[in-house]
Design a protein around this motif. Structure first.
Motif, PDB file in Angstrom:
ATOM      1  N   PHE A   1     -13.366  -3.893   8.854  1.00  0.00           N
ATOM      2  CA  PHE A   1     -12.244  -3.714   9.761  1.00  0.00           C
ATOM      3  C   PHE A   1     -12.150  -2.254  10.205  1.00  0.00           C
ATOM      4  CE2 PHE A   1      -9.903  -7.663   8.589  1.00  0.00           C
ATOM      5  CZ  PHE A   1     -10.600  -8.014   7.463  1.00  0.00           C
TER       6      PHE A   1
ATOM      7  N   LEU B   1       3.599   0.690   2.812  1.00  0.00           N
ATOM      8  CA  LEU B   1       3.308  -0.316   3.836  1.00  0.00           C
ATOM      9  C   LEU B   1       3.095  -1.683   3.218  1.00  0.00           C
ATOM     10  CD1 LEU B   1       1.257   2.420   4.737  1.00  0.00           C
ATOM     11  CD2 LEU B   1       1.693   1.179   6.841  1.00  0.00           C
TER      12      LEU B   1
ATOM     13  N   TYR C   1      -9.053   0.304  11.863  1.00  0.00           N
ATOM     14  CA  TYR C   1      -7.652   0.466  12.215  1.00  0.00           C
ATOM     15  C   TYR C   1      -7.456   1.831  12.850  1.00  0.00           C
ATOM     16  CZ  TYR C   1      -6.481  -3.550   9.271  1.00  0.00           C
ATOM     17  OH  TYR C   1      -6.397  -4.811   8.733  1.00  0.00           O
TER      18      TYR C   1
ATOM     19  N   SER D   1       2.580   8.299  14.975  1.00  0.00           N
ATOM     20  CA  SER D   1       3.782   7.537  14.618  1.00  0.00           C
ATOM     21  C   SER D   1       3.652   6.858  13.252  1.00  0.00           C
ATOM     22  CB  SER D   1       4.062   6.479  15.686  1.00  0.00           C
ATOM     23  OG  SER D   1       2.953   5.595  15.793  1.00  0.00           O
ATOM     24  N   GLY D   2       2.439   6.710  12.767  1.00  0.00           N
ATOM     25  CA  GLY D   2       2.232   6.169  11.429  1.00  0.00           C
ATOM     26  C   GLY D   2       1.900   4.691  11.351  1.00  0.00           C
TER      27      GLY D   2
ATOM     28  N   ARG E   1     -12.970  -5.802   3.079  1.00  0.00           N
ATOM     29  CA  ARG E   1     -12.333  -6.732   2.159  1.00  0.00           C
ATOM     30  C   ARG E   1     -13.355  -7.763   1.711  1.00  0.00           C
ATOM     31  NH1 ARG E   1      -8.057  -9.204   5.016  1.00  0.00           N
ATOM     32  NH2 ARG E   1      -9.233 -11.122   5.310  1.00  0.00           N
TER      33      ARG E   1
ATOM     34  N   ARG F   1       8.971   5.291   5.330  1.00  0.00           N
ATOM     35  CA  ARG F   1       8.677   6.701   5.056  1.00  0.00           C
ATOM     36  C   ARG F   1       9.703   7.216   4.048  1.00  0.00           C
ATOM     37  NH1 ARG F   1       5.478  10.235   8.240  1.00  0.00           N
ATOM     38  NH2 ARG F   1       5.348   8.567   9.797  1.00  0.00           N
TER      39      ARG F   1
ATOM     40  N   SER G   1      -5.503   8.665   2.828  1.00  0.00           N
ATOM     41  CA  SER G   1      -5.771   7.297   3.250  1.00  0.00           C
ATOM     42  C   SER G   1      -4.811   6.344   2.536  1.00  0.00           C
ATOM     43  CB  SER G   1      -7.224   6.942   2.933  1.00  0.00           C
ATOM     44  OG  SER G   1      -7.527   5.657   3.397  1.00  0.00           O
ATOM     45  N   LEU G   2      -4.981   5.072   2.788  1.00  0.00           N
ATOM     46  CA  LEU G   2      -4.134   4.059   2.169  1.00  0.00           C
ATOM     47  C   LEU G   2      -4.707   3.644   0.820  1.00  0.00           C
ATOM     48  CD1 LEU G   2      -3.602   3.786   5.343  1.00  0.00           C
ATOM     49  CD2 LEU G   2      -2.709   1.534   4.762  1.00  0.00           C
TER      50      LEU G   2
ATOM     51  N   LEU H   1      -7.809  -5.280   1.294  1.00  0.00           N
ATOM     52  CA  LEU H   1      -8.558  -4.232   1.980  1.00  0.00           C
ATOM     53  C   LEU H   1      -8.604  -2.970   1.144  1.00  0.00           C
ATOM     54  CD1 LEU H   1      -7.215  -4.277   5.640  1.00  0.00           C
ATOM     55  CD2 LEU H   1      -9.544  -4.756   4.928  1.00  0.00           C
ATOM     56  N   ILE H   2      -9.763  -2.324   1.167  1.00  0.00           N
ATOM     57  CA  ILE H   2      -9.848  -0.947   0.690  1.00  0.00           C
ATOM     58  C   ILE H   2     -10.293  -0.095   1.869  1.00  0.00           C
ATOM     59  CG2 ILE H   2     -10.326  -1.582  -1.694  1.00  0.00           C
ATOM     60  CD1 ILE H   2     -13.260  -0.525  -0.962  1.00  0.00           C
ATOM     61  N   PHE H   3      -9.848   1.143   1.857  1.00  0.00           N
ATOM     62  CA  PHE H   3      -9.995   2.005   3.028  1.00  0.00           C
ATOM     63  C   PHE H   3     -10.889   3.200   2.756  1.00  0.00           C
ATOM     64  CE2 PHE H   3      -6.991   0.449   6.162  1.00  0.00           C
ATOM     65  CZ  PHE H   3      -6.265  -0.454   5.409  1.00  0.00           C
ATOM     66  N   GLY H   4     -11.543   3.664   3.832  1.00  0.00           N
ATOM     67  CA  GLY H   4     -12.195   4.957   3.798  1.00  0.00           C
ATOM     68  C   GLY H   4     -11.161   6.056   3.981  1.00  0.00           C
TER      69      GLY H   4
ATOM     70  N   GLN I   1      -4.481   4.730  13.491  1.00  0.00           N
ATOM     71  CA  GLN I   1      -3.163   5.185  13.064  1.00  0.00           C
ATOM     72  C   GLN I   1      -2.757   6.403  13.893  1.00  0.00           C
ATOM     73  OE1 GLN I   1      -2.471   6.814   9.028  1.00  0.00           O
ATOM     74  NE2 GLN I   1      -0.662   5.498   8.902  1.00  0.00           N
TER      75      GLN I   1
ATOM     76  N   PHE J   1      -9.380   4.472  10.608  1.00  0.00           N
ATOM     77  CA  PHE J   1      -9.786   4.084   9.263  1.00  0.00           C
ATOM     78  C   PHE J   1     -10.729   2.893   9.326  1.00  0.00           C
ATOM     79  CE2 PHE J   1      -7.166   6.745   6.671  1.00  0.00           C
ATOM     80  CZ  PHE J   1      -6.008   6.959   7.383  1.00  0.00           C
TER      81      PHE J   1
ATOM     82  N   TYR K   1       0.837  -1.197   0.000  1.00  0.00           N
ATOM     83  CA  TYR K   1       0.000   0.000   0.000  1.00  0.00           C
ATOM     84  C   TYR K   1       0.873   1.248   0.000  1.00  0.00           C
ATOM     85  CZ  TYR K   1      -4.144  -2.750   1.341  1.00  0.00           C
ATOM     86  OH  TYR K   1      -5.197  -3.637   1.372  1.00  0.00           O
TER      87      TYR K   1
ATOM     88  N   PHE L   1      -4.440  -2.755  14.035  1.00  0.00           N
ATOM     89  CA  PHE L   1      -5.715  -3.440  13.847  1.00  0.00           C
ATOM     90  C   PHE L   1      -6.514  -3.372  15.143  1.00  0.00           C
ATOM     91  CE2 PHE L   1      -8.787  -6.502  12.679  1.00  0.00           C
ATOM     92  CZ  PHE L   1      -8.930  -7.386  13.748  1.00  0.00           C
TER      93      PHE L   1
ATOM     94  N   MET M   1      -0.098   1.226  11.561  1.00  0.00           N
ATOM     95  CA  MET M   1      -1.503   0.851  11.397  1.00  0.00           C
ATOM     96  C   MET M   1      -1.811  -0.245  12.407  1.00  0.00           C
ATOM     97  SD  MET M   1      -3.078   2.565   9.043  1.00  0.00           S
ATOM     98  CE  MET M   1      -4.422   1.535   8.458  1.00  0.00           C
TER      99      MET M   1
ATOM    100  N   GLN N   1      -6.072  -8.572   8.710  1.00  0.00           N
ATOM    101  CA  GLN N   1      -4.995  -8.139   7.825  1.00  0.00           C
ATOM    102  C   GLN N   1      -4.106  -7.202   8.626  1.00  0.00           C
ATOM    103  OE1 GLN N   1      -6.165  -7.181   3.816  1.00  0.00           O
ATOM    104  NE2 GLN N   1      -4.386  -5.861   3.468  1.00  0.00           N
ATOM    105  N   TYR N   2      -2.830  -7.547   8.682  1.00  0.00           N
ATOM    106  CA  TYR N   2      -1.888  -6.789   9.510  1.00  0.00           C
ATOM    107  C   TYR N   2      -0.921  -6.016   8.636  1.00  0.00           C
ATOM    108  CZ  TYR N   2      -3.695  -9.652  13.292  1.00  0.00           C
ATOM    109  OH  TYR N   2      -4.524 -10.244  14.201  1.00  0.00           O
ATOM    110  N   PHE N   3      -0.381  -4.943   9.232  1.00  0.00           N
ATOM    111  CA  PHE N   3       0.502  -4.051   8.503  1.00  0.00           C
ATOM    112  C   PHE N   3       1.882  -3.992   9.143  1.00  0.00           C
ATOM    113  CE2 PHE N   3      -2.129  -1.938   5.343  1.00  0.00           C
ATOM    114  CZ  PHE N   3      -3.383  -2.353   5.749  1.00  0.00           C
TER     115      PHE N   3
ATOM    116  N   ILE O   1       4.360   7.120   2.584  1.00  0.00           N
ATOM    117  CA  ILE O   1       4.663   5.956   3.410  1.00  0.00           C
ATOM    118  C   ILE O   1       4.247   4.727   2.616  1.00  0.00           C
ATOM    119  CG2 ILE O   1       4.218   4.723   5.561  1.00  0.00           C
ATOM    120  CD1 ILE O   1       3.500   7.414   6.821  1.00  0.00           C
TER     121      ILE O   1
ATOM    122  N   TYR P   1     -12.637  -6.653  13.904  1.00  0.00           N
ATOM    123  CA  TYR P   1     -13.082  -7.256  12.643  1.00  0.00           C
ATOM    124  C   TYR P   1     -14.517  -7.763  12.804  1.00  0.00           C
ATOM    125  CZ  TYR P   1     -13.830 -11.067   9.342  1.00  0.00           C
ATOM    126  OH  TYR P   1     -14.369 -11.911   8.402  1.00  0.00           O
TER     127      TYR P   1
END
Lengths: 114, 113
Positions: B35, A92, B37, B42-43, B95, A110, A42-43, B101-104, B39, B91, A35, B47, B45, A103-105, A90, B50
């Motif tokens: 899902f 990911l 998440y 610090s950036g 999925r 950066r 957003s991502l 995954l797609i995000f808002g 953030q 967020f 991503y 979880f 993501m 689903q984990y990130f 960023i 679900y």
């Protein structure tokens, strides 16, 4: 949950150069993704990294610009090629583990392009 | 095509109060997952929670619960007893089976003392 590491954590690069980002997972995963998150956004999914075959890219992303490799079930790389300041984001890595829905990130890379 | 909508750019809440973050979605696939998440600045993501499309009960994880209203296609996140450390971007994501995954666009939550 899977433990995901990314290298490098951050980098500052000059335009026209390329950077390869590594993603390592501590367990075998069924799906791996890359991503991008642009500043304040957003991502956005770049591609699905397929083990042993070419990645599946989303609309707006091409292999020449973002080549991806996934030689095994726990490792993948994303290269950002011929970088421009617009590539500052960023990046990911993300995974889905076997038998799970979550689903984990990874911690993200950066990237700043000057 | 699948779509996620978060209509609240920013939300403000005081410590110890509950807050609801809105999320609506659209899909034609009967099998999907929803899902949330977190953030922080610090950036990373993180979880949170679900909810599967066939789950009969709303998902809960500690202070987080997902208010799943399938007919309305909504999946709101409820945070009970807000803490200062809850200040972050949140967020909502979806999925469909076998996809990513797609995000808002996200909601910024600010918790004040």
């Amino acid at each position: 949950s899977a433990v995901i590491s990314q290298k490098p954590s951050r980098d500052i690069c000059q335009r026209g150069t390329s950077l390869t980002i590594q993603c390592q997972v501590d367990s075998q995963v069924t799906m791996m993704f890359w991503y991008r998150q642009q500043p304040g956004q957003s991502l956005t999914l770049i591609a699905t990294a397929n083990q042993g075959s070419e990645a599946t890219y989303e609309s707006g992303f091409v292999i020449d610009k973002f080549p991806i490799s996934r030689p095994n079930l726990t490792f993948s790389t994303l290269t950002v090629s011929n970088m421009s300041p617009e590539d500052s984001s960023i990046y990911l890595c993300s995974v889905v583990t076997s038998g799970r829905q979550e689903q984990y990130f990874g911690p993200g890379t950066r990237l700043t392009v000057t | 095509a699948q779509k996620i909508t978060q209509t609240q750019p920013g939300m403000f809440v005081q410590e110890k109060e509950a807050v609801t973050l809105d999320c609506t979605y659209d899909t034609s696939d009967p099998s999907y997952g929803l899902f949330w998440y977190k953030q922080p600045s610090s950036g990373e993501m993180i979880f949170l929670i679900y909810q599967g499309s066939y789950d009969q009960q709303n998902a809960t994880e500690g202070r987080y619960s997902l208010n799943f209203q399938k007919a309305r296609k909504s999946a709101n996140l409820v945070i009970s007893a807000s803490q200062l450390g809850d200040s972050a971007m949140y967020f909502c994501a979806m999925r469909e089976l076998g996809t990513a995954l797609i995000f808002g666009k996200g909601t910024t939550l600010s918790v004040s003392s």
